[in-house]
Design a protein around this motif. Structure first.
Motif, PDB file in Angstrom:
ATOM      1  N   ASP A   1       0.986  -1.037  -0.029  1.00 30.57           N
ATOM      2  CA  ASP A   1      -0.055  -0.258  -0.258  1.00 30.57           C
ATOM      3  C   ASP A   1       1.196   1.441  -0.036  1.00 30.57           C
ATOM      4  OD1 ASP A   1      -2.555  -1.288  -0.166  1.00 30.57           O
ATOM      5  OD2 ASP A   1      -2.339  -1.735   2.089  1.00 30.57           O
ATOM      6  N   ASP A  89      -4.441  -2.971   8.675  1.00 30.53           N
ATOM      7  CA  ASP A  89      -5.095  -1.837   7.465  1.00 30.53           C
ATOM      8  C   ASP A  89      -5.581  -0.600   8.828  1.00 30.53           C
ATOM      9  OD1 ASP A  89      -3.302  -2.984   5.302  1.00 30.53           O
ATOM     10  OD2 ASP A  89      -5.645  -3.737   4.342  1.00 30.53           O
ATOM     11  N   ARG A  93      -4.993   3.306   7.981  1.00 27.34           N
ATOM     12  CA  ARG A  93      -5.467   4.018   7.944  1.00 27.34           C
ATOM     13  C   ARG A  93      -6.364   5.237   9.114  1.00 27.34           C
ATOM     14  NH1 ARG A  93      -8.131  -0.288   5.115  1.00 27.34           N
ATOM     15  NH2 ARG A  93      -9.476  -0.092   6.174  1.00 27.34           N
TER      16      ARG A  93
END
Length: 106
Positions: A1, A89, A93
């Motif tokens: 990512d 994740d 985030r």
């Protein structure tokens, strides 16, 4: 990512790497050789400039006492292995949202 990562194989190397690289998030195993993750987390919290880094315990130890000990050591999150990638994740985030909110208020 698109995240930049570094790996350390023991507690002392983790401290040295974190102090040099100044990460936004540190994932620490509790059962590392040498210094354990609790000791590393505590040392990072005492390191100037590292007080606000997000610390995540990523460990096989998930009893209530383990979670409480990680909180006392300065961890922000405690994930028990095996960890769903979605949980990692989500933490990353959350860090982006927090960082964006901090920069907007400055």
């Amino acid at each position: 990512d698109g995240h930049t990562t570094w790996v350390a194989h023991d507690g002392k190397q983790a401290l040295k790497t974190a102090r040099k690289m100044r990460p936004d998030v540190v994932f620490l195993d509790i059962g590392m050789p040498g210094m354990n993750g609790y000791e590393v987390a505590h040392a990072l919290r005492l390191t100037p400039g590292m007080e606000q880094v997000a610390l995540v315990a990523l460990t096989g130890w998930g009893a209530d006492g383990d979670r409480e000990r990680s909180r006392i050591a300065g961890f922000d999150h405690h994930l028990t292995k095996p960890v769903e990638l979605a949980n990692i994740d989500g933490i990353l985030r959350e860090m982006v949202v927090t960082s964006d909110a901090d920069s907007e208020s400055a």
